[in-house]
Design a protein around this motif. Structure first.
Motif, PDB file in Angstrom:
ATOM      1  N   TRP A  75      44.456  25.403  -1.410  1.00 57.87           N
ATOM      2  CA  TRP A  75      43.019  25.264  -1.149  1.00 57.87           C
ATOM      3  C   TRP A  75      42.653  23.784  -1.077  1.00 57.87           C
ATOM      4  CZ3 TRP A  75      40.096  29.308   0.215  1.00 57.87           C
ATOM      5  CH2 TRP A  75      40.538  30.590  -0.117  1.00 57.87           C
ATOM      6  N   ASP A  76      41.906  23.421  -0.056  1.00 54.66           N
ATOM      7  CA  ASP A  76      41.494  22.022   0.054  1.00 54.66           C
ATOM      8  C   ASP A  76      40.170  21.939   0.816  1.00 54.66           C
ATOM      9  OD1 ASP A  76      41.730  19.288  -0.410  1.00 54.66           O
ATOM     10  OD2 ASP A  76      43.861  19.265   0.122  1.00 54.66           O
ATOM     11  N   GLU A  77      39.556  20.776   0.699  1.00 56.85           N
ATOM     12  CA  GLU A  77      38.159  20.653   1.117  1.00 56.85           C
ATOM     13  C   GLU A  77      37.935  20.514   2.620  1.00 56.85           C
ATOM     14  OE1 GLU A  77      36.346  17.310  -0.709  1.00 56.85           O
ATOM     15  OE2 GLU A  77      34.355  17.768   0.049  1.00 56.85           O
ATOM     16  N   LEU A  78      36.961  21.266   3.111  1.00 55.94           N
ATOM     17  CA  LEU A  78      36.532  21.165   4.500  1.00 55.94           C
ATOM     18  C   LEU A  78      35.163  20.518   4.600  1.00 55.94           C
ATOM     19  CD1 LEU A  78      37.170  24.656   6.117  1.00 55.94           C
ATOM     20  CD2 LEU A  78      38.253  22.517   6.743  1.00 55.94           C
ATOM     21  N   GLU A  79      34.309  20.851   3.634  1.00 50.34           N
ATOM     22  CA  GLU A  79      32.916  20.421   3.703  1.00 50.34           C
ATOM     23  C   GLU A  79      32.366  20.303   2.294  1.00 50.34           C
ATOM     24  OE1 GLU A  79      30.493  22.739   6.300  1.00 50.34           O
ATOM     25  OE2 GLU A  79      28.620  21.850   5.597  1.00 50.34           O
ATOM     26  N   GLY A  80      31.531  19.311   2.072  1.00 52.98           N
ATOM     27  CA  GLY A  80      30.834  19.203   0.792  1.00 52.98           C
ATOM     28  C   GLY A  80      29.351  19.431   1.025  1.00 52.98           C
ATOM     29  N   ILE A  81      28.772  20.347   0.272  1.00 54.56           N
ATOM     30  CA  ILE A  81      27.335  20.575   0.382  1.00 54.56           C
ATOM     31  C   ILE A  81      26.707  20.103  -0.918  1.00 54.56           C
ATOM     32  CG2 ILE A  81      25.527  22.278   0.806  1.00 54.56           C
ATOM     33  CD1 ILE A  81      27.783  23.995   2.127  1.00 54.56           C
ATOM     34  N   ALA A  82      26.047  18.943  -0.840  1.00 61.53           N
ATOM     35  CA  ALA A  82      25.610  18.266  -2.062  1.00 61.53           C
ATOM     36  C   ALA A  82      24.102  18.116  -2.112  1.00 61.53           C
ATOM     37  CB  ALA A  82      26.259  16.888  -2.153  1.00 61.53           C
ATOM     38  N   ASN A  83      23.604  18.145  -3.322  1.00 61.67           N
ATOM     39  CA  ASN A  83      22.215  17.764  -3.565  1.00 61.67           C
ATOM     40  C   ASN A  83      22.228  16.295  -3.949  1.00 61.67           C
ATOM     41  OD1 ASN A  83      19.661  17.272  -4.487  1.00 61.67           O
ATOM     42  ND2 ASN A  83      19.550  19.072  -5.817  1.00 61.67           N
ATOM     43  N   ARG A  84      21.873  15.424  -3.012  1.00 60.28           N
ATOM     44  CA  ARG A  84      21.934  13.980  -3.253  1.00 60.28           C
ATOM     45  C   ARG A  84      20.661  13.473  -3.912  1.00 60.28           C
ATOM     46  NH1 ARG A  84      25.993  11.250   0.918  1.00 60.28           N
ATOM     47  NH2 ARG A  84      25.379   9.356  -0.135  1.00 60.28           N
ATOM     48  N   THR A  85      19.767  14.378  -4.222  1.00 61.29           N
ATOM     49  CA  THR A  85      18.450  14.020  -4.798  1.00 61.29           C
ATOM     50  C   THR A  85      17.789  12.932  -3.958  1.00 61.29           C
ATOM     51  OG1 THR A  85      19.279  12.342  -6.365  1.00 61.29           O
ATOM     52  CG2 THR A  85      19.332  14.633  -7.084  1.00 61.29           C
ATOM     53  N   ASN A  86      17.059  12.007  -4.630  1.00 61.18           N
ATOM     54  CA  ASN A  86      16.394  10.951  -3.860  1.00 61.18           C
ATOM     55  C   ASN A  86      17.162   9.641  -3.959  1.00 61.18           C
ATOM     56  OD1 ASN A  86      15.951  10.001  -6.417  1.00 61.18           O
ATOM     57  ND2 ASN A  86      13.771  10.530  -6.452  1.00 61.18           N
ATOM     58  N   TYR A  87      18.410   9.740  -4.416  1.00 66.21           N
ATOM     59  CA  TYR A  87      19.208   8.540  -4.710  1.00 66.21           C
ATOM     60  C   TYR A  87      19.219   7.545  -3.553  1.00 66.21           C
ATOM     61  CZ  TYR A  87      23.229   5.602  -5.833  1.00 66.21           C
ATOM     62  OH  TYR A  87      24.038   4.536  -6.086  1.00 66.21           O
ATOM     63  N   ASP A  88      19.536   8.013  -2.354  1.00 68.21           N
ATOM     64  CA  ASP A  88      19.766   7.087  -1.243  1.00 68.21           C
ATOM     65  C   ASP A  88      18.479   6.434  -0.753  1.00 68.21           C
ATOM     66  OD1 ASP A  88      22.777   7.734  -0.527  1.00 68.21           O
ATOM     67  OD2 ASP A  88      21.784   9.633  -0.922  1.00 68.21           O
ATOM     68  N   LEU A  89      17.437   7.260  -0.562  1.00 66.72           N
ATOM     69  CA  LEU A  89      16.180   6.687  -0.075  1.00 66.72           C
ATOM     70  C   LEU A  89      15.653   5.664  -1.081  1.00 66.72           C
ATOM     71  CD1 LEU A  89      14.413   9.839   1.396  1.00 66.72           C
ATOM     72  CD2 LEU A  89      15.405   7.914   2.650  1.00 66.72           C
ATOM     73  N   LYS A  90      15.779   5.999  -2.353  1.00 68.26           N
ATOM     74  CA  LYS A  90      15.304   5.104  -3.415  1.00 68.26           C
ATOM     75  C   LYS A  90      16.069   3.777  -3.383  1.00 68.26           C
ATOM     76  CE  LYS A  90      14.151   6.211  -8.183  1.00 68.26           C
ATOM     77  NZ  LYS A  90      14.460   7.218  -9.207  1.00 68.26           N
ATOM     78  N   LYS A  91      17.386   3.891  -3.295  1.00 65.50           N
ATOM     79  CA  LYS A  91      18.220   2.680  -3.278  1.00 65.50           C
ATOM     80  C   LYS A  91      17.885   1.807  -2.074  1.00 65.50           C
ATOM     81  CE  LYS A  91      20.931   2.814  -6.811  1.00 65.50           C
ATOM     82  NZ  LYS A  91      20.948   1.734  -7.794  1.00 65.50           N
ATOM     83  N   HIS A  92      17.705   2.439  -0.916  1.00 67.24           N
ATOM     84  CA  HIS A  92      17.424   1.645   0.283  1.00 67.24           C
ATOM     85  C   HIS A  92      16.020   1.066   0.236  1.00 67.24           C
ATOM     86  CE1 HIS A  92      21.158   2.107   2.369  1.00 67.24           C
ATOM     87  NE2 HIS A  92      21.115   3.425   2.294  1.00 67.24           N
ATOM     88  N   GLU A  93      15.096   1.761  -0.405  1.00 61.58           N
ATOM     89  CA  GLU A  93      13.754   1.194  -0.550  1.00 61.58           C
ATOM     90  C   GLU A  93      13.813  -0.048  -1.436  1.00 61.58           C
ATOM     91  OE1 GLU A  93      10.068   3.589  -0.985  1.00 61.58           O
ATOM     92  OE2 GLU A  93       9.792   2.457  -2.841  1.00 61.58           O
TER      93      GLU A  93
END
Length: 522
Positions: A340-358
């Motif tokens: 078994w190995d990974e094809l896709e990751g379905i993640a809840n990234r919360t607001n991490y990225d938008l916050k960091k870029h802001e």
RNA sequence: GCGGGUGUAACUCAAUGGUAGAGUACCAGCCUUCCAAGCUGGCAGUGUGGGUUCGAUUCCCAUCACCCGCUCCA
């Protein structure tokens, strides 16, 4: 399945890919380049078909998802804000005793001076290790069976995660992003000048590295290690220009690059790979339900093209393996020949990225609710799939062997690639039974009908008819249409089904519609 | 990157310190009226770079690529 069979399976896939023009090793005539692969005439079709199916499902089938095709080279600050520049440079350490290499931050923590027992695999290894310690480290320790006692943890505060040894190499930085330089002047020239002028005189180790970085940094750029960041960075432009209201998604398929420590399993893990990612922005209170929604949608998609859906499953990330930005994550896994190995990751990234870029850009990256006027960072659900991994998974899923009778009625093995018709490189092969009596000309005309209908058809007159059928079975062509003498007289052809090998006599006019209808199914 | 293994034609496999062979595949021609047919001819190889040797595909060293274990990850 035992190991030998698993290895054979992957070899079969690799051999078919090479032999039939799906995937070749990059720069093969120069000895190949590590983990780089070229998609040949059939591979490019298969990969493109997979990406097109993804795009059709994600963008063309939904009112609230739009597309993006961002540049691969982005501003270096993007990667600082996203955490990739720090997170992708993992300090690695070699164990001097057992030769294990590991990430320093994952090793067992010990207090300096704490007694540790080094544990080797067997007595022989322990004896060798004891000799090594005496000779090279000038330390007298004692051996108890396969253990070595008397060592103490050093000031680094950790020991080898394999054998507990405190005797370790220096920590070394491995930048996992591909670095390149933008600008007409090669920055190495400036480094050379600095050396000549003695600017690095007396500098060592970290200080020397920093001084050199200072020269390189102004022109340093990185190839993106994921496509996702562009969707965050362009959040405002896309939301405004398209007048989008939450929840909405931005989808992108394209290449990403990572200096993987190890590459393995054909195209499964390569430094240059292709992703299909969608960032779905929603209200913070609704992130759990949207994660659930996208899990279902995505698994349906994977199942749609699979012969064996039982080989696809979810695996939830445990809390300690969750990425720093992610609150919850499910991998879609496929049962590859090695497991078994990974094809896709379905993640809840919360607001991490938008916050960091802001924070990093000083530009507002929030959403203003048009009714309540409330300003907030949306949360992000990210289904991120590997397109090149999908190619390998569907090849493995489709590659099959069965037995059909030959011209003498004896059963012969047949290799058949049971690809979903929409994924198949060619949808139909047009075959003149013989290379005479006007059959090739007639067959050409039939092929043209398919081209005019926008269907990728393959005219093929090489080798005997049976061989051509087998060849098209092997590359997954769902239908073979054969032009024989009757065709010349009454405009009928035979159409042969890849999976059943059964043939039917139909009129030329019906042919395009039959193939078209099959493509619209499922 | 570390440790172990492998490297002869597109594929499967021979052989050899002294002119590298076969089957399959591929290409051309002939023949062939539906599931890997036949005949004739053809193309094509010792991963790369050094060293030892009169001579290296063979012995030695390095390098590259692939496979296995660790590690990392979509």
């Amino acid at each position: 399945m035992d190991t030998a069979l698993e290895e054979k399976r992957l070899q079969e896939i690799t051999a078919l890919c090479k032999n039939r023009g799906f995937i070749f090793q990059s720069s093969e005539i120069y000895g190949g380049l590590r983990s780089a692969y070229d998609y040949g005439p059939l591979g490019v079709e298969l990969k493109r078909n997979i990406i097109n199916e993804w795009w059709r499902d994600m963008v063309y089938s939904r009112q609230n998802v739009v597309g993006l095709d961002a540049s691969i080279i982005m501003h270096p600050k993007v990667w600082e804000a996203s955490g990739h520049r720090a997170g992708f440079a993992d300090p690695l350490v070699d164990c001097l005793i057992c030769k294990e290499r590991f990430r320093a931050d994952k090793a067992p923590k010990k207090i300096a001076g704490e007694a540790v027992t080094i544990q080797l695999a067997d007595k022989g290894k322990a004896k060798e290790a004891l000799d090594f310690i005496e000779k090279n480290l000038s330390l007298q320790l004692t051996r108890n069976k396969k253990n070595i006692e008397g060592a103490v943890a050093s000031e680094r505060g950790y020991v080898c995660l394999n054998c507990n040894s405190p005797f370790l190499s220096e920590e070394r930085q491995f930048n996992l992003m591909f670095r390149s330089f933008m600008g007409p002047v090669d920055p190495m020239e400036e480094v050379a000048n600095a050396v000549e002028n003695g600017n690095f005189e007396g500098l060592k180790g970290k200080d020397l590295r920093q001084a050199m970085e200072k020269i390189l940094n102004p022109s340093t750029v990185f190839l993106r290690p994921e496509t996702a960041q562009a969707m965050f960075v362009q959040f405002n432009n896309i939301q405004r220009s398209m007048s989008l209201k939450l929840p909405f998604g931005i989808a992108q398929a394209g290449k990403s690059f990572r200096n993987e420590i190890t590459t393995r399993y054909f195209i499964f893990r390569s430094c240059e790979f292709e992703q299909m990612e969608m960032e779905f922005f929603c209200h913070p209170d609704e992130d759990d339900q949207w994660l659930d929604f996208w899990k279902k949608e995505r698994m349906n998609w994977w199942h749609r093209y699979a012969n064996k859906p039982e080989n696809f499953k979810f695996r939830q990330h445990s809390p300690d393996e969750l990425a720093h930005y992610s609150k919850d994550c499910y991998d879609v896994e496929y049962k590859f020949p090695w497991g078994w190995d990974e094809l896709e990751g379905i993640a809840n990234r919360t607001n991490y990225d938008l916050k960091k870029h802001e924070e990093a850009s000083g530009k507002r990256l929030q959403y203003r609710d048009p009714e309540s006027g409330e300003m907030y960072f949306p949360h992000v659900i990210e289904p991120a799939a590997g397109a090149t991994r999908a190619v390998l998974a569907y090849l493995d899923d489709a590659l099959d062997q069965d037995e059909i009778p030959d011209s003498k009625g004896e059963l012969q093995k047949r290799t058949v690639l049971r690809l979903h018709p929409r994924l198949a490189p060619y949808k139909v092969a047009i075959l003149p039974l013989l290379r005479k009596e006007g059959m090739p000309e007639k067959a050409s005309q039939v092929a043209d009908q398919f081209f005019q209908a926008g269907i990728n058809a393959r005219y093929d007159e090489v080798n005997a008819i049976g061989k051509r059928y087998r060849r098209h079975d092997e590359i997954g062509t769902p239908y073979c249409i054969t032009i024989d003498q009757d065709t010349i007289e009454d405009n009928t052809v035979t159409i042969r089904d890849r999976d059943t090998t059964k043939q039917e006599r139909i009129s030329i006019e019906e042919a395009v519609d039959i193939v078209k209808n099959r493509l619209a199914e499922g």
